[in-house]
Design an enzyme around this catalytic site. Structure first.
Site, mmCIF file in Angstrom:
data_model
loop_
_atom_site.group_PDB
_atom_site.id
_atom_site.type_symbol
_atom_site.label_atom_id
_atom_site.label_comp_id
_atom_site.label_asym_id
_atom_site.label_seq_id
_atom_site.Cartn_x
_atom_site.Cartn_y
_atom_site.Cartn_z
ATOM 1 N N ASN A 143 0.781 -1.283 -0.123
ATOM 2 C CA ASN A 143 0.047 0.191 -0.023
ATOM 3 C C ASN A 143 0.960 1.363 -0.043
ATOM 4 O OD1 ASN A 143 0.547 -0.915 2.727
ATOM 5 N ND2 ASN A 143 -0.893 0.405 3.732
ATOM 6 N N ILE A 144 0.349 2.210 -0.733
ATOM 7 C CA ILE A 144 1.202 3.678 -0.800
ATOM 8 C C ILE A 144 0.365 4.629 -0.357
ATOM 9 C CG2 ILE A 144 2.573 4.949 -2.549
ATOM 10 C CD1 ILE A 144 2.923 2.429 -4.013
ATOM 11 N N GLU A 145 0.603 5.131 0.667
ATOM 12 C CA GLU A 145 -0.216 6.226 1.523
ATOM 13 C C GLU A 145 0.150 7.535 0.941
ATOM 14 O OE1 GLU A 145 -0.136 5.352 5.610
ATOM 15 O OE2 GLU A 145 -1.541 3.944 5.119
ATOM 16 N N CYS B 73 -4.200 1.375 -1.984
ATOM 17 C CA CYS B 73 -4.211 -0.111 -1.258
ATOM 18 C C CYS B 73 -3.249 -1.102 -2.185
ATOM 19 C CB CYS B 73 -5.512 -0.959 -1.222
ATOM 20 S SG CYS B 73 -6.573 0.010 -0.220
ATOM 21 N N GLU C 161 -3.462 -4.072 -3.076
ATOM 22 C CA GLU C 161 -4.214 -4.753 -4.210
ATOM 23 C C GLU C 161 -4.367 -4.009 -5.476
ATOM 24 O OE1 GLU C 161 -5.430 -4.300 -1.056
ATOM 25 O OE2 GLU C 161 -6.785 -5.853 -0.275
ATOM 26 N N CYS D 34 -10.700 -3.933 0.326
ATOM 27 C CA CYS D 34 -11.625 -3.089 0.634
ATOM 28 C C CYS D 34 -12.646 -2.730 -0.544
ATOM 29 C CB CYS D 34 -10.922 -1.498 0.894
ATOM 30 S SG CYS D 34 -10.350 -0.524 -0.846
ATOM 31 N N CYS E 264 -11.152 -1.868 -3.946
ATOM 32 C CA CYS E 264 -10.116 -2.773 -4.549
ATOM 33 C C CYS E 264 -10.858 -4.054 -5.232
ATOM 34 C CB CYS E 264 -9.336 -3.174 -3.382
ATOM 35 S SG CYS E 264 -7.909 -2.101 -3.155
HETATM 36 N N1 THU Z 1 -5.053 -1.276 2.958
HETATM 37 C C1 THU Z 1 -4.710 -2.102 1.853
HETATM 38 O O1 THU Z 1 -3.649 -1.691 1.308
HETATM 39 N N2 THU Z 1 -5.395 -3.197 1.645
HETATM 40 C C2 THU Z 1 -6.428 -3.607 2.269
HETATM 41 O O2 THU Z 1 -7.000 -4.701 2.114
HETATM 42 C C3 THU Z 1 -6.855 -2.872 3.474
HETATM 43 C C4 THU Z 1 -6.169 -1.489 3.644
HETATM 44 C C5 THU Z 1 -4.329 -0.111 3.453
HETATM 45 C C6 THU Z 1 -4.808 1.062 2.980
HETATM 46 C C7 THU Z 1 -4.097 2.226 4.148
HETATM 47 O O3 THU Z 1 -2.919 2.572 3.629
HETATM 48 C C8 THU Z 1 -3.969 1.114 5.357
HETATM 49 O O4 THU Z 1 -4.201 -0.216 4.635
HETATM 50 C C9 THU Z 1 -4.849 1.274 6.546
HETATM 51 O O5 THU Z 1 -6.375 1.453 5.929
#
Ligand code: THU
Length: 138
Positions: A42-44, A53, A55, A87, A90
């Site tokens: 995941n890249i925030e 996310c 995925e 989510c 995704c």
């Molecule tokens: N996140 C994902 O990358 N995949 C998931 O299936 C659930 C949530 C990430 C998004 C965010 O960076 C962090 O998890 C918290 O929600």
């Protein structure tokens, strides 16, 4: 490739997650039809809503690399003690590129405790696949 092996790749990808805001490391591993495994974390972003996310990162990466057909996906959140499911956003993106019987495995930090499901279970009544399968006139 066994689910456990694909989850292991997802776990490794979670190490490269960029998640300084949530500290919730997630990794995804996408098994392509030709055997290649494409991974991403995941890249925030400091503008939280722009977060991508794991995925979706993996799918966008794989499509950009020229991959078009996928056999399975594994998702591993190494910061959770329960299996973390994709989510809603995704699920829709996964459904764009996979059939309803496409296998999706997801886990938390304990890779042995994983859930095995499918695109169709995660995203039922998907317009794209239902139109493709001709289900609207049933
Ligand atoms: N996140 C994902 O990358 N995949 C998931 O299936 C659930 C949530 C990430 C998004 C965010 O960076 C962090 O998890 C918290 O929600």
């Amino acid at each position: 490739m066994k689910p456990e092996e694909l989850l292991k790749e997802a776990e490794k990808a979670a190490e490269r997650s960029y998640s300084p805001y949530s500290n919730f490391n997630v990794g995804a591993a996408l098994l392509c039809a030709d055997g290649q495994v494409v991974t991403a974390g995941n890249i925030e972003n400091r503008s939280y809503g722009l977060t991508i996310c794991a995925e979706r990162s993996a799918i966008v990466k794989a499509i950009s690399m020229g991959q078009t057909k996928f056999s399975a996906m594994a998702v591993c959140c190494t910061k959770a003690d329960y299996p973390v499911s994709p989510c809603g956003a995704c699920r829709q993106v996964i459904s764009e590129f996979t059939e309803s019987d496409f296998p999706v495995y997801f886990s938390g930090m304990n890779l042995d405790d994983f859930v095995s499901t499918t695109t169709g279970e995660l995203f039922p009544f998907d317009a794209l696949s239902e139109m493709r399968d001709g289900k609207y006139n049933e």
